[in-house]
Motif scaffolding. Structure first.
Motif, mmCIF file in Angstrom:
data_model
loop_
_atom_site.group_PDB
_atom_site.id
_atom_site.type_symbol
_atom_site.label_atom_id
_atom_site.label_comp_id
_atom_site.label_asym_id
_atom_site.label_seq_id
_atom_site.Cartn_x
_atom_site.Cartn_y
_atom_site.Cartn_z
ATOM 1 N N LEU A 15 0.835 -1.208 0.000
ATOM 2 C CA LEU A 15 0.000 0.000 0.000
ATOM 3 C C LEU A 15 0.866 1.252 0.000
ATOM 4 N N TYR A 42 0.566 3.225 -3.413
ATOM 5 C CA TYR A 42 -0.312 4.389 -3.249
ATOM 6 C C TYR A 42 0.315 5.551 -2.484
ATOM 7 N N PHE A 62 -1.067 9.541 -1.405
ATOM 8 C CA PHE A 62 -1.670 9.835 -0.107
ATOM 9 C C PHE A 62 -1.568 11.340 0.133
ATOM 10 N N GLU A 68 -10.024 3.545 6.298
ATOM 11 C CA GLU A 68 -9.907 3.151 4.887
ATOM 12 C C GLU A 68 -8.559 2.492 4.600
ATOM 13 N N ILE A 69 -7.521 2.960 5.260
ATOM 14 C CA ILE A 69 -6.189 2.381 5.071
ATOM 15 C C ILE A 69 -6.167 0.961 5.635
ATOM 16 N N ALA A 95 -8.160 -1.341 3.338
ATOM 17 C CA ALA A 95 -7.376 -1.674 2.146
ATOM 18 C C ALA A 95 -6.306 -2.709 2.487
ATOM 19 N N LEU A 97 -9.821 3.056 -0.864
ATOM 20 C CA LEU A 97 -8.965 4.243 -0.820
ATOM 21 C C LEU A 97 -9.485 5.430 -1.633
ATOM 22 N N LEU A 147 -7.153 9.022 -1.611
ATOM 23 C CA LEU A 147 -6.105 9.283 -2.599
ATOM 24 C C LEU A 147 -6.296 10.620 -3.296
#
Length: 168
Positions: free
Chosen positions: A42, A46, A50, A85-86, A89, A149, A153
């Protein structure tokens, strides 16, 4: 260190009927390793998208952050918090990692892909990509992770950004 907890991952997968996570043949160290690989992936995949910046330069994970915003609610994410949410994921990606370790960060050798190969008198023909192949274009996409996410994001302007379609 990984995002979330073993208990949180168990609840997430039980709610979705993902029995592979709680299978009797799987140990907690295997689950923790999957969560760690998922968390690292992650951050690697991503992290540049972030919002805000890491709370401290030396922290292991990309979260918690300073100056982060939930784009859907248009609200700041409290400093020092790792958003749910993190963790969601990470749980989603960890299942893929549990079932196939390393699947979220495959080792790739960028080179020529064989289009045709003939054994007698050795003949090879390679594909020539019309679009340049990048590491990002070869990474797997897990929609459950993308969905989790989406509000966190920052938009990826390299993929065209967003636009509004007006009707006349």
């Amino acid at each position: 260190m990984f995002y979330g907890t073993l208990a949180g991952a168990l609840a997430y997968h039980e709610d979705r009927g993902n029995v592979a996570w709680s299978a009797g043949t799987v140990t907690d160290p295997q689950r923790e390793a999957a969560l760690l690989r998922a968390s690292e992936a992650l951050d690697g995949i991503y992290g540049p998208r972030f919002p805000g910046k890491k709370a401290t330069r030396t922290q292991e994970r990309a979260w918690p952050r300073v100056g982060a915003v939930d784009h859907c609610a248009d609200e700041p994410i409290p400093e020092g918090d790792t958003p749910a949410e993190i963790e969601t994921a990470a749980y989603a990606l960890a299942l893929a990692e549990l079932q196939s370790p390393g699947s979220s960060t495959p080792t790739l050798t960028l080179g020529k892909s064989v289009k045709r190969q003939k054994v007698g008198n050795i003949e090879r023909e390679f594909f020539s990509p019309a679009v340049p192949i990048t590491l990002e274009s070869l990474r797997p996409v897990l929609t459950a992770v993308e969905d989790a996410l989406r509000c966190i994001l920052t938009p990826d302007t390299s993929k065209g950004g967003t636009f509004t379609l007006d009707r006349f």
